[in-house]
Write an enzyme that holds these catalytic residues in place. Structure first.
Site, PDB file in Angstrom:
ATOM      1  CG  ASP A  44       5.700   3.289 -53.697  1.00 53.01           C
ATOM      2  OD1 ASP A  44       5.598   3.156 -54.928  1.00 53.01           O
ATOM      3  OD2 ASP A  44       6.792   3.311 -53.103  1.00 53.01           O
TER       4      ASP A  44
ATOM      5  CG  ASP B  52      11.789   3.681 -58.400  1.00 61.12           C
ATOM      6  OD1 ASP B  52      11.592   4.774 -57.843  1.00 61.12           O
ATOM      7  OD2 ASP B  52      11.221   2.625 -58.040  1.00 61.12           O
TER       8      ASP B  52
ATOM      9  CE  LYS C 288       7.778   1.800 -60.798  1.00 60.09           C
ATOM     10  NZ  LYS C 288       7.045   0.741 -60.063  1.00 60.09           N
TER      11      LYS C 288
ATOM     12  CB  CYS D 136       8.856   5.751 -60.430  1.00 57.25           C
ATOM     13  SG  CYS D 136       8.466   4.916 -58.879  1.00 57.25           S
TER      14      CYS D 136
ATOM     15  NE  ARG E  90      13.618   0.320 -51.253  1.00 54.69           N
ATOM     16  CZ  ARG E  90      13.191  -0.195 -52.397  1.00 54.69           C
ATOM     17  NH1 ARG E  90      13.742   0.148 -53.522  1.00 54.69           N
ATOM     18  NH2 ARG E  90      12.187  -1.036 -52.412  1.00 54.69           N
TER      19      ARG E  90
ATOM     20  CG  ASP F 214       8.730  -2.641 -60.101  1.00 57.64           C
ATOM     21  OD1 ASP F 214       9.515  -2.343 -59.189  1.00 57.64           O
ATOM     22  OD2 ASP F 214       7.944  -1.814 -60.601  1.00 57.64           O
ATOM     23  CG  ASP F 215      13.923  -3.358 -57.157  1.00 62.95           C
ATOM     24  OD1 ASP F 215      14.935  -3.879 -57.632  1.00 62.95           O
ATOM     25  OD2 ASP F 215      13.907  -2.693 -56.108  1.00 62.95           O
TER      26      ASP F 215
HETATM   27  C1  GLA Z   1       9.691   2.254 -55.449  1.00 62.43           C
HETATM   28  C2  GLA Z   1       8.563   2.338 -56.456  1.00 62.43           C
HETATM   29  C3  GLA Z   1       7.778   1.061 -56.458  1.00 62.43           C
HETATM   30  C4  GLA Z   1       8.679  -0.090 -56.778  1.00 62.43           C
HETATM   31  C5  GLA Z   1       9.833  -0.146 -55.788  1.00 62.43           C
HETATM   32  C6  GLA Z   1      10.851  -1.178 -56.171  1.00 62.43           C
HETATM   33  O1  GLA Z   1       9.218   2.262 -54.155  1.00 62.43           O
HETATM   34  O2  GLA Z   1       7.747   3.432 -56.183  1.00 62.43           O
HETATM   35  O3  GLA Z   1       6.726   1.135 -57.389  1.00 62.43           O
HETATM   36  O4  GLA Z   1       9.157   0.027 -58.083  1.00 62.43           O
HETATM   37  O5  GLA Z   1      10.495   1.112 -55.707  1.00 62.43           O
HETATM   38  O6  GLA Z   1      11.907  -1.226 -55.302  1.00 62.43           O
END
Ligand code: GLA
Length: 730
Positions: A548, A478, A476, A526, A443, A366-367
């Site tokens: 989330d 986002d 993913k 997402c 953010r 992920d991030d």
């Molecule tokens: C969003 C997504 C999360 C995650 C974060 C990462 O909030 O919904 O699942 O990937 O970003 O920053």
């Protein structure tokens, strides 16, 4: 065929399975709405237009044309001619006047369903699956033609609508509003159902009575949003899950929208859906065309449940595309809730090692893997590997994960730019901004100007380098903030208000390129959880992260609301650790699995750290998911409980299309003392057939009994307990 033109009374009849939609050319060459509802044998229902009710007919009393304009049920109402109800279409001509006057010109009928330029839309898999009526309206004075598109699906109670505006004159015209659908109802006795919410509590169902005047939901956030989903159902006051008339509307669009009902002076209801006209304009030069996104309209004569199942069938067959359309999705483990930004390649490999032993099939990073991103305050736009964290590079990491027998997936947020990034240093003007005003941070990031092809090309170039460098099988995508100070450095003054829509078209363009160039990659959308759970996104990605909030009990509501129009096969749902990070609740591992099984299924936890008993339970949980996934993905979904009613329990069911088996799931939210078992009536079974529950093959009951009398659910001790039952035709 589903579309029929009756020359005698100049009316059109569209038949979509058991539904019919009728419209007619009314006196004055206006296009009028006649009927939408249960299929009827008649070809002529023009009496419903009340054209004989003087003094409203212009032919007999032209003095009162304004009354006619203000009462005729219009198919596509225009601004400025005396129809004072909410309109679907408005322009500004070269002299600055805003009146427009669309009159019927011609029609044509085509087999199949044409694509909408640059936009996602439902499609016909074969030409005989659907038929399309295209009615051309014209405003001679403005030099405009508008095609109204109606598609009727042969085997689904679905009519879709859209509009294409063409400048056929010699002068520029500015479109001020171009909605995609307007529908007239002869009553105000209806409820409006919408899906509202916020971050971590998306798509909560709300039901209100219609009242005089206008009631609407909308988005002006640049995306479909957490706050209001682009879905509305209008239903009879007494309609419920299984009975009563319901009309569902869903917008195949991912940007600003409006969904509005107006109860008029004569107690009729006009419903409209389209791109939000606030801060919207589109300059149409001679020869140019503008295409409005699609509205899906579903009619159900048997309550909300049937409406939802129709949406689910349509989206599974005629919207979602790609290699994973009809496939079980790989069971993934995502490191977001496991590590947040605090991870290294080594840590990810440790997670993968443990996960692979338990039967998990894909690791999603992920991030935090790019630029110099250690928190959410930097590096968006710098899509190159953060070597400090991913020592040895991405390919080495992916190869290690692949060597464990697992696929590898990665997170991107391609529409964003951090002020602390190399990209921003090089191209500060690429952020959406009003020159001379400070940019609003959200953010700690800004939004890239996706109306610009050079911006999209650059970002895509960086993404491609990553995707071509390692064996990546899932993305993913986002989107973690909404739009402010919406202006573009690349658009002239008179086109600035096009930016909201051009932004969405830009996102679609990049998603289209990505899914075309990398067809084997599974794309999951997402947006800060589930802020872009809309049909536009489903066209590009077969699944979307729901929220989330991964708490199993909160998810009951979120998934219930989402199921109103979106199939369970598209709901991103994971088992996470407890206490839950969002609400602090602890629920049994089994219940978390049962709730996530309704969706795409996966894990969002540090599998090396969770309690041993939970870890030990994973292989069996995966086996259970695998056992039922085909039924969940392809079966008919029935909502049985409703957490919104009393917060005590929830239940739902998936029934095979041939009714040979059914999966019933129950969650006891609150345990009460000294109660008899709860009796729950099943739905959707074959009443004539006999069924047994898998664990007790010797006990058989008719489908009729299981639906009429129900099953006893008892013996669950404690809050948040769940139970599944598998009924098989004897
Ligand atoms: C969003 C997504 C999360 C995650 C974060 C990462 O909030 O919904 O699942 O990937 O970003 O920053």
């Amino acid at each position: 065929m589903p579309i029929f033109y009756n020359e005698k009374n100049r009316s059109f009849k569209l038949t979509a399975k058991d539904t019919c939609y009728m419209l007619a050319v009314a006196p004055g060459e206006y296009l009028a709405h006649v009927y939408f509802g249960k299929a009827l044998p008649d070809d002529d229902l023009n009496y419903l237009l009340r054209l004989d009710e003087n003094p409203f007919t212009p032919e007999t009393n032209d003095r009162d044309r304004a009354v006619y304009m203000d009462t005729l049920p219009f198919e596509y109402p225009c601004h400025g001619l005396g129809d004072y109800r909410e309109h679907a279409f408005a322009i500004e001509d070269k002299k600055g006047a805003t009146t427009c006057d669309l009159r019927y010109k011609s029609y044509r009928i085509e087999d199949g369903k044409p694509a909408l330029e640059g936009l996602p839309a439902t499609f016909a898999n074969t030409p005989d699956e659907a038929q399309t009526l295209i009615i051309t309206m014209e405003d001679k004075a403005a030099g405009l033609e508008v095609d109204l598109l109606y598609t009727a699906f042969a085997d689904l109670d679905v009519i879709t609508r859209s509009a294409v505006v063409r400048n056929v004159g010699g002068d520029n015209v500015t479109i001020k509003r171009v909605y995609s659908a307007a529908v007239e109802f002869d009553s105000e006795k209806m409820d409006m159902i919408t899906l509202n919410g916020s971050w971590a509590r998306e798509r909560a169902l709300e039901r209100c009575r219609l009242h005089h005047g206008k009631q609407l939901i909308d988005s002006m956030r640049g995306e479909s949003s957490h706050q209001n989903n682009p879905f509305t159902a209008l239903c009879a006051n007494n309609a419920d899950e299984d009975s009563g008339e319901v009309y569902g509307f869903n917008f195949v669009y991912s940007g600003n929208f409006v969904s509005e009902a107006e109860v008029t002076q004569h107690k009729k209801t006009r419903y409209l859906m389209g791109i939000n006209s606030t801060d919207f304009e589109w300059l149409l030069e001679p020869g140019e065309a503008f295409t409005a996104p699609e509205v899906v309209m579903v009619y159900s004569d048997k309550g909300l449940g049937k409406m939802s199942r129709t949406f689910h069938d349509l989206y599974r067959q005629n919207l979602i595309r790609g290699e994973y359309k009809d496939k079980r999705r790989p069971i993934l483990i995502n490191n977001w809730e496991a590590t947040y930004f605090n991870f290294t390649a080594e840590k990810l490999v440790q997670i993968a090692e443990q996960a692979s032993k338990l039967g998990i099939e894909m690791l999603v990073m992920d991030d935090g893997w790019f630029g110099h991103r250690d928190s959410d305050n930097s590096s968006l736009g710098d899509w190159f590997v953060y070597e400090k964290k991913i020592e040895g590079g991405l390919k080495a990491l992916v190869d290690k994960v692949n060597a464990l027998g697992m696929k590898f997936g990665i997170w991107f947020e391609p529409e964003m730019i951090s002020p602390d990034s190399e990209l921003y240093k090089a191209h500060p003007d690429w952020a959406i901004q009003v020159k001379g005003r400070p940019l609003t941070l959200c953010r700690e990031q800004y939004v890239l100007d996706y109306s610009r092809k050079d911006v999209r090309d650059y970002i895509y170039g960086m993404m491609r380098k990553i995707l071509d460098n390692a064996n990546i099988e899932y993305i993913k995508w986002d989107m973690n903030r909404q739009l402010t100070e919406v202006a573009s450095n690349a658009l002239p003054r008179e086109r600035q208000r096009e930016l909201w829509h051009r932004y969405v078209l830009g996102v679609y363009d990049l998603m289209n390129r990505l899914t075309t160039d990398y067809p084997h990659i599974l794309l999951e959308n997402c947006s800060g959880g589930g802020a872009r759970f809309d049909p536009g996104m489903l066209y590009f990605s077969p699944q979307i992260w729901c929220s989330d909030d991964t708490d199993a009990i909160e998810r009951l509501k979120i998934q219930y609301g989402t199921s109103m129009c979106y199939p369970c096969s598209a709901m991103g749902a994971h088992v996470s650790d407890c206490p839950n990070h969002t609400v602090g609740r602890s629920t049994p591992f089994t219940t978390r699995g049962h709730v996530a099984m309704v969706g795409t299924f996966g894990y969002e936890l540090d599998v090396t750290k969770i309690p041993q008993s939970d870890r030990d339970a994973i292989p069996a949980q995966i086996a259970e998911f695998n056992k039922y996934n085909a039924l969940v993905r392809t079966g008919d979904h029935y909502r049985i409980g409703n957490m919104f009613e009393d917060n005590l329990w929830d239940a739902w069911e998936f029934v095979a299309k041939d009714k040979s088996e059914a999966l019933f799931e129950f969650v006891q939210v609150m345990c009460r003392p000294n109660e008899r078992s709860r009796r729950i009536k099943l739905k959707g079974l074959d009443p004539e057939a006999y069924y047994y529950e898998e664990s007790t093959p010797e006990v058989k009951h008719s489908g009729a009994a299981l639906m009429q009398c129900g099953v006893n659910i008892g013996g669950l001790w404690g809050d948040y307990q769940s139970k599944i039952m598998h009924f098989i035709k004897a």
